[in-house]
Design a protein around this motif. Structure first.
Motif, short mmCIF file in Angstrom:
data_model
loop_
_atom_site.label_atom_id
_atom_site.label_comp_id
_atom_site.label_asym_id
_atom_site.label_seq_id
_atom_site.Cartn_x
_atom_site.Cartn_y
_atom_site.Cartn_z
N LYS A 17 1.01 -1.03 -0.30
CA LYS A 17 -0.16 -0.30 -0.13
C LYS A 17 1.28 1.27 -0.27
O LYS A 17 0.55 2.70 -0.67
CB LYS A 17 -0.88 0.04 1.39
CG LYS A 17 -1.86 -0.97 1.47
CD LYS A 17 -2.69 -0.69 2.30
CE LYS A 17 -3.79 -2.17 2.76
NZ LYS A 17 -4.71 -2.52 3.32
N ARG A 21 0.87 4.56 -2.53
CA ARG A 21 0.81 5.56 -2.46
C ARG A 21 1.86 6.84 -2.82
O ARG A 21 1.00 8.01 -3.73
CB ARG A 21 0.61 5.18 -1.32
CG ARG A 21 -0.60 5.05 0.09
CD ARG A 21 -0.86 6.36 1.13
NE ARG A 21 0.00 5.29 2.03
CZ ARG A 21 0.03 4.60 2.76
NH1 ARG A 21 -0.86 3.77 2.52
NH2 ARG A 21 1.04 3.82 3.15
N ALA A 28 -3.74 5.82 -6.32
CA ALA A 28 -4.22 5.47 -4.71
C ALA A 28 -5.96 5.94 -4.48
O ALA A 28 -6.14 5.89 -3.65
CB ALA A 28 -3.15 6.15 -3.88
N ALA A 29 -6.25 7.16 -5.07
CA ALA A 29 -7.09 7.54 -4.95
C ALA A 29 -8.52 6.80 -5.01
O ALA A 29 -9.74 6.80 -4.39
CB ALA A 29 -7.23 9.04 -5.15
N LEU A 32 -9.09 4.27 -2.98
CA LEU A 32 -9.94 4.38 -1.74
C LEU A 32 -11.74 4.06 -1.98
O LEU A 32 -12.00 3.87 -0.70
CB LEU A 32 -9.77 5.89 -1.41
CG LEU A 32 -8.49 5.99 -0.70
CD1 LEU A 32 -8.32 7.77 -0.91
CD2 LEU A 32 -8.65 5.73 0.26
N ARG A 39 -9.68 -3.86 -2.57
CA ARG A 39 -8.17 -2.82 -2.71
C ARG A 39 -6.96 -3.33 -1.67
O ARG A 39 -6.07 -3.31 -2.87
CB ARG A 39 -8.63 -2.26 -0.76
CG ARG A 39 -7.58 -0.50 -1.52
CD ARG A 39 -7.97 0.56 -0.40
NE ARG A 39 -8.80 -0.05 1.13
CZ ARG A 39 -9.77 0.68 1.53
NH1 ARG A 39 -11.20 0.55 0.56
NH2 ARG A 39 -10.30 0.32 2.59
N SER A 43 -3.60 -3.71 -4.54
CA SER A 43 -2.37 -3.02 -3.51
C SER A 43 -1.09 -4.15 -3.75
O SER A 43 -0.19 -3.88 -4.77
CB SER A 43 -2.59 -2.34 -2.18
OG SER A 43 -1.87 -3.71 -1.25
#
Length: 318
Positions: A17, A21, A28-29, A32, A39, A43
């Motif tokens: 993760k 980011r 990454a956005a 969310l 998720r 990742s």
């Protein structure tokens, strides 16, 4: 390299993760908006792709083809070890191995992505739209297929529409980055289109500049992407309900990049088109409150045959 047969830990997924980011704020956005069950495996997939891309990039843009081939071969062996449950002693490899096992993720999806990285390292150019679509199928269609599989949407129509979205996004990237790529000595626009417009690709690459002829080529590429965005829209209702908003948001934001390029007169040489944070927020909100069903004009594309260039991915999913 020392290999570990240990199970991945929470720290391994946390490391993935963190790479996500750091490496892609946009991805990454969007992540969310995904449920945690998607998720976390996403990742791990992204982190391996990031590590692989960096390994090829380290060779430099003028690396000998043999060096690129060797780097990709090493990555394929690394992927194979993860797929067989004997990952290298790395948090990314351990996490990926778990994801591939738990989600029955076809190794061919990630191998396709590695092949696309190799094509980049070789400095390939693409004569026709079909050749460009074949590249986009590897570096982006394979990502769409992987994400669809991780969400649990593994039917052929859902995978075809996921690949449509990936290819559309890559075509948009290419249309947006014409000038940026040229300044790195790269051209991704179909060479045949350039010649048809009266542009010699090599002479243009030596002194990249925008004119109306190039603008028509960029517009043509965005038209191709728009067709695929509409087809991809028909795939949104095929996804689990808790995954639809994230993918719809990504679709709307990337399609809007194309509209921003159009607003600039299709000049993506002088400047790089971006979607403002406020506009992105509005599109995300639109995705969150939008209808679950696709509009009629998009729904009609739901059973459209897949692009020929992505059929190998659908075959792998079987």
């Amino acid at each position: 390299m020392h290999r570990s047969s240990s199970e991945p830990s929470a720290a391994d997924f946390a490391a993935c993760k963190a790479l996500l980011r750091k490496g892609s704020k946009s991805f990454a956005a969007a992540a969310l908006l995904l449920p945690a069950r998607v998720r976390e495996p996403a990742s791990a997939f992204y982190a391996f792709c990031r590590v692989a891309d960096d390994a090829v990039d380290e060779l430099g843009e003028h690396a000998p083809p043999a060096a690129a081939a060797a780097a990709v071969a090493a990555l394929r062996e690394r992927l194979a070890r993860a797929a067989m449950g004997a990952p290298d002693d790395s948090p990314v490899d351990r996490a990926l191995g778990r994801v591939m096992a738990e989600h029955a993720l076809p190794r061919a999806f990630i191998e396709a992505l590695l092949e696309g990285f190799a094509w980049d390292a070789e400095g390939r150019r693409y004569e026709t739209l079909s050749e460009l679509n074949a590249y986009a199928a590897r570096v982006a269609g394979a990502v769409g297929a992987t994400m669809s599989a991780l969400m649990g949407a593994r039917g052929p129509d859902a995978l075809a529409r996921a690949c449509d979205l990936g290819v559309a996004m890559q075509l948009t990237n290419i249309a947006r980055d014409v000038g940026e790529d040229a300044r790195r000595g790269r051209v991704y626009l179909p060479l045949a289109w350039m010649r048809e417009a009266g542009i010699d690709p090599d002479l243009w690459l030596a002194r990249p500049a925008f004119d109306e002829r190039l603008g028509r080529i960029v517009a043509r590429l965005l038209d191709e992407a728009e067709v695929l965005y509409r087809r991809a829209g028909a795939g949104i209702p095929m996804l689990p309900r808790d995954c639809r908003a994230a993918i719809q948001a990504a679709r709307l934001i990337y399609a809007d990049i194309g509209r921003e390029i159009a607003r600039r007169g299709f000049d993506s040489v002088s400047a790089r088109a971006v979607v403002s944070p406020g506009r992105k927020a509005w599109l995300v909100l639109r995705a969150l409150v939008g209808r679950a069903a696709a509009p009629d004009e998009e729904r009609a594309h739901g059973a459209a045959p897949p692009l020929d260039e992505v059929r190998f991915l659908l075959e792998a999913a079987r």
